[in-house]
Scaffold this motif. Structure first.
Motif, PDB file in Angstrom:
ATOM      1  N   THR A   1       0.864  -1.176   0.000  1.00  0.00           N
ATOM      2  CA  THR A   1       0.000   0.000   0.000  1.00  0.00           C
ATOM      3  C   THR A   1       0.904   1.230   0.000  1.00  0.00           C
ATOM      4  O   THR A   1       1.734   1.398   0.895  1.00  0.00           O
ATOM      5  N   ASN A   2       0.765   2.070  -1.026  1.00  0.00           N
ATOM      6  CA  ASN A   2       1.709   3.180  -1.168  1.00  0.00           C
ATOM      7  C   ASN A   2       1.044   4.545  -1.204  1.00  0.00           C
ATOM      8  O   ASN A   2       1.679   5.554  -1.447  1.00  0.00           O
TER       9      ASN A   2
ATOM     10  N   GLN B   1      -2.785   6.904   6.808  1.00  0.00           N
ATOM     11  CA  GLN B   1      -2.546   5.640   6.122  1.00  0.00           C
ATOM     12  C   GLN B   1      -1.074   5.266   6.180  1.00  0.00           C
ATOM     13  O   GLN B   1      -0.199   6.074   5.863  1.00  0.00           O
TER      14      GLN B   1
ATOM     15  N   CYS C   1       2.082   3.776   4.668  1.00  0.00           N
ATOM     16  CA  CYS C   1       2.516   3.637   3.274  1.00  0.00           C
ATOM     17  C   CYS C   1       3.975   3.183   3.222  1.00  0.00           C
ATOM     18  O   CYS C   1       4.780   3.565   4.072  1.00  0.00           O
TER      19      CYS C   1
END
Length: 945
Positions: free
Chosen positions: A37-38, A65, A67
């Motif tokens: 997940t970036n 988030q 990342c």
């Protein structure tokens, strides 16, 4: 504000704006095209695509988030530690609108939070808006420009100066070649001391002008024909770099002092980790940074240490959060990216004094959990797993790191005078980089890092060629033919008769050309298709009396396709015969049945909780993966005895088809595939009464097996070890493969023992020459070959191996002990000789140019002596051992002040006699083969000094 307060301030602000605060998604991406997940938008893609309805009322969300950008398209790995703001792991603060609000609210709220609430000076802000060039998608984002312009005007600022046009690369976001897309608008902060860059540093990769927030306006759908259609529901997707926000707020003393270099690392995001590292290493972190493009080979020790602190802290975060989300270091894909990162961190740990005897990485986890465990509860819940995984990986790499570093150093400037350096100018050979990867586990980027510190570049073209050759060898070594059949679809059904038969008559239903092969689907077959870990069958297809080789078998839906040569003459409706290679099938069945017995033995000896994680069987061996701690030698021996006992007990192997509902709750039937087999399942039973489901080993399985355990033959475990955190692997063999393995082991044992005895003999002769006592060792009768010839049972075999191994180990240890005593004596003699010689030479107060007839150990003592005596001038030391010249150059403080450099001088002098070498400015070593050039070398040194 602290980092925690900044994060909470963001959440509080958007909670006031009626956003639902949602938890971060896992670092394991939903999209198969991503390694990690970036970006913050990853978990919301279904809402943008309209395939799912957002569960928020109103349809707004905000989050932080996790990342990672350390592989693939987005890769910041090489910049980490060398600048102030690149990380492999970072938090992305974001707010989202799913068809609710749009540009006006997004822009105005970003201004309100940044300027009005946090207090960032508006005169230091620059906004970018999308301005396409000819041929770029869409049009100038006038709406965004006007909204920003009004906000800058409220602060008395000229929009023409503070709004910067951005191209399609910087200011237009697309999910893919087709699908949702739209312009974006970024906020950049001028961090120059006077705030007078006038926007010239925007998007110029300067750490004095940082992008702080990106607002994406998803308003179009990119069509297949290249056009852009307005979306009926328009979305907002924003991302603010959390670490950058902390740097902006904390490094400027609430925006009153911009004199310090802005850096993410000087914040309380990283400081707790630095404090723990300082405690563990005894070194101090300095917040200093190299100039962009600076020569890493020229870094000071303080700079190298600062970089190491930053890299380790960054990599700790990446690895800890990944492992907490279930992504483990490994050998493929994202797992290998993590292993590369971990190995980089371990190598940087050497700069801080950590080693195999002083591990460190797992000890840092507690500091990270204390800092972020409340925000990310998964980190706290999996703390022990994270720590143990890091400790195991660090320990594993440390076993080869020292040897790999020595190989690298020997290539660049060998410490052993008998080993010449590799001559390669400024390009490091790809062949050695490949050796470091293949033998010592060095990722290519680790070798590139080592080379950068020496001012070298790696020949990556040669490295990739060698990698491809290795891949070709691996493909050629595969024992089965795997053919892709993704573009074949069929409604045909093939009846499988291979549980009881080796051959059958059949009718060809379909023929599908596929690359250089034909896929022949028949109404019935005895060929097992590779699945469930069992290798597929090979054999022959007989058509009109002609035998055609079947190289593989593929399952396609409910049909089974036989892979034959494309030139074969076979057509739909042909009546054929199929005959599998029974000489290959029988050992496959034996290894498969042995796998079931191994699984049963594992539960009996180790734990009922030791769960299968995968298996593979072919005619040569079996592989069985399971979750457990490491097994002891005693447990492995006990499992072998249980399996071989069952084999010698000649137990019946049977199989029964039953309804899954009738047996799904039975704990004595091992079930690892759930409902994969559908309503009816097949239970393979070893022992007990046929069809009664009362055997000691019972397992759901669709593979083929022996009829009686006596067909398995001898069972022998070759190895047991870890393949991932908490996952172990057993490799074993049975039947003829087991006897082949044992006899190969005996042959190797015999060779190793002869070599050890010869080594001990030579060393003892040398000790006798030196007037010392020889080293003796107990000897055991040479009975191993005889025992194997008699084909004894497993207990006798293991006892014999244990007995023989003692012989080998004690002989090897005795040889090592003898050589250590020899080196100690020689070192003592060399030290005395060196001390006596140097005392006279140094007393003369002149440059030293001297040669001795001795062995190479004297050279090291001479070098050590010059250093201990603090000799300030230059010196050339040569030792002639009768085969080659061993050279060393010393440059003390006075010599260095005159511009003399030992490494440069040594290379020139060694070259006179056809040799090589190198080293540091103060000391260097090398060797040369032409002993007749000694006087010429001395004369050249005198001219230099």
């Amino acid at each position: 504000m602290t980092a925690s307060e900044i994060r909470n301030s963001f959440f509080d602000f958007f909670r006031e704006k009626q956003h639902t605060i949602v938890p971060s998604a896992s670092l394991m991406p939903q999209s198969p095209g991503l390694l990690f997940t970036n970006a913050g938008m990853n978990q919301f893609v279904p809402y943008f695509l309209g395939t799912e309805k957002p569960p928020y009322a109103p349809a707004r969300a905000a989050d932080t988030q996790k990342c990672i950008r350390a592989g693939g398209k987005h890769n910041d790995l090489e910049d980490v530690g060398y600048d102030t703001y690149h990380h492999t792991f970072f938090e992305m603060l974001g707010n989202w609108s799913f068809g609710d609000y749009f540009k006006k609210e997004a822009i105005e709220w970003s201004w309100e939070l940044i300027v009005e609430r946090w207090g960032v000076p508006a005169e230091r802000l620059y906004a970018t808006v999308y301005a396409p060039s000819e041929g770029d998608p869409s049009s100038f984002d006038q709406e965004a420009y006007d909204l920003w312009a009004e906000l800058f005007k409220t602060k008395g600022l000229d929009p023409a100066k503070h709004i910067v046009n951005g191209n399609v690369k910087d200011n237009f976001w697309m999910m893919g070649e087709t699908g949702p897309c739209g312009p974006c608008s970024e906020l950049h902060v001028d961090l120059t001391p006077n705030g007078d860059s006038e926007g010239k540093l925007v998007n110029q990769d300067s750490d004095l002008c940082i992008e702080i927030w990106n607002l994406v306006f998803i308003q179009y759908n990119a069509e297949a024909d290249g056009s852009f259609r307005e979306l009926p529901a328009k979305h907002i997707d924003t991302g603010m770099g959390f670490e950058r926000a902390c740097s902006l707020i904390q490094n400027t003393r609430k925006f009153t002092d911009f004199s310090r270099k802005p850096t993410n690392y000087a914040t309380d995001v990283f400081q707790p980790i630095f404090r723990k590292l300082e405690e563990l290493s005894g070194k101090t972190y300095s917040d200093i940074y190299p100039e962009p493009g600076a020569d890493r080979a020229a870094f000071s020790e303080e700079m190298k240490t600062a970089v190491a602190f930053r890299v380790i802290a960054d990599h700790l975060r990446t690895l800890s959060f990944s492992i907490a989300d279930g992504i483990m270091p490994g050998n493929n894909g994202r797992n290998y990216v993590l292993r590369r990162i971990l190995r980089r961190a371990v190598r940087y740990g050497r700069q801080l004094g950590f080693s195999g005897e002083k591990p460190f990485f797992g000890n840092l986890v507690v500091a990270l959990v204390e800092q972020l465990g409340e925000v990310f509860p998964e980190l706290k819940a999996r703390q022990d797993v994270v720590r143990k995984t890091l400790e195991n990986e660090e320990a594993s790499f440390n076993q080869t790191l020292d040897r790999g570093l020595k190989r690298f150093e020997d290539a660049v400037a060998p410490a052993d005078p008998g080993t010449p350096a590799v001559s390669f100018g400024t390009t490091f050979p790809g062949s050695i980089a490949f050796e470091l990867y293949d033998t010592f586990g060095f990722p290519l980027d680790l070798t590139e890092l080592l080379c950068a510190e020496r001012g070298l570049t790696v020949d990556t073209n040669e490295f990739e060629k060698l990698m491809e050759q290795q891949r070709e060898r691996a493909r050629a070594a595969q024992k089965s033919t795997v053919v892709r059949a993704l573009d074949i679809s069929t409604d045909a059904i093939t009846e499988f008769l291979g549980f009881e038969n080796d051959e059958t008559e059949a009718t060809v239903l379909e023929v599908h050309p596929q690359e250089d092969s034909l896929f022949v689907i028949t109404d019935r077959t005895v060929f097992y298709a590779e699945m469930g870990g069992q290798a597929g069958d090979t054999g022959v297809m007989i058509v009109n009396g002609n035998e055609i080789e079947v190289s593989g078998t593929q399952q396609i839906g409910s049909a089974r396709a036989h892979v034959i040569d494309s030139a074969a003459a076979v057509g739909v409706g042909d009546k054929i015969s199929l005959k599998l290679d029974e000489k290959r099938r029988r050992p496959i069945e034996a290894h498969h049945s042995a796998t079931h017995l191994l699984h049963w033995a594992l539960h009996e000896v180790v734990s009922k909780d030791a769960t299968q994680q995968g298996s593979s069987v072919d005619e040569y061996r079996l592989r069985f993966d399971f979750n457990s701690a490491a097994l002891t030698a005693g447990q492995i021996a006990e499992m072998e005895e249980l399996v071989n006992g069952a084999i010698q007990g000649e137990l019946t192997v049977s199989w029964t088809e039953v309804k899954h509902a009738d047996i799904k709750d039975r704990e004595d039937i091992m079930q690892f595939f759930g409902d994969k087999y559908g309503e009816t399942v097949r239970v393979v039973q070893i022992g007990g009464h046929a069809n009664q489901l009362d055997g000691p080993s019972m397992e759901l399985c669709g593979g083929t097996h022996v009829r009686n355990t006596r067909e398995i033959g001898l069972f022998k475990i070759k190895s047991e070890g870890a393949i991932a955190s908490g996952v172990r692997r057993i490799e074993a063999v049975c039947g003829d493969s087991a006897w082949d393995y044992l006899n190969e082991a005996v042959s190797k044992w015999d060779t190793d023992l002869k070599a050890a005895r010869e080594k001990l003999k030579v060393a003892n002769e040398k000790l006798t020459e030196l007037g010392e006592e020889a080293v003796t060792v107990n000897d055991f009768p040479h009975i191993m070959t005889a025992m194997l010839t008699e084909r004894a049972d497993i207990a006798q075999i293991n006892a014999t191996f244990s007995h023989g191994q003692r012989t080998l180990e004690e002989t090897q240890a005795a040889a090592i002990e003898a050589e250590k005593r020899i080196r100690k004596i020689q070192s003592s003699q060399a030290a005395a000789l060196a001390d006596e010689a140097l005392t006279d030479l140094i007393a003369k107060g002149e440059p030293i140019i001297v040669s001795f007839d001795s062995d190479a150990s004297l050279l090291q003592e001479l070098q050590n002596g010059l250093k201990k005596k603090a000799f300030a001038g230059p010196a050339l030391l040569v030792v002639d051992d009768g085969e080659k010249l061993h050279l060393a150059v010393h440059c003390g403080p006075d010599a260095l002040a005159k511009g003399l450099k030992a490494g440069d001088i040594l290379r020139e002098l060694a070259a006179i006699a056809g040799g090589k070498g190198g080293g540091k400015p103060d000391q260097a070593r090398g060797a040369a083969g032409d002993r007749g050039k000694l006087d010429e070398i001395k004369a050249a040194a005198a001219a230099k000094f």
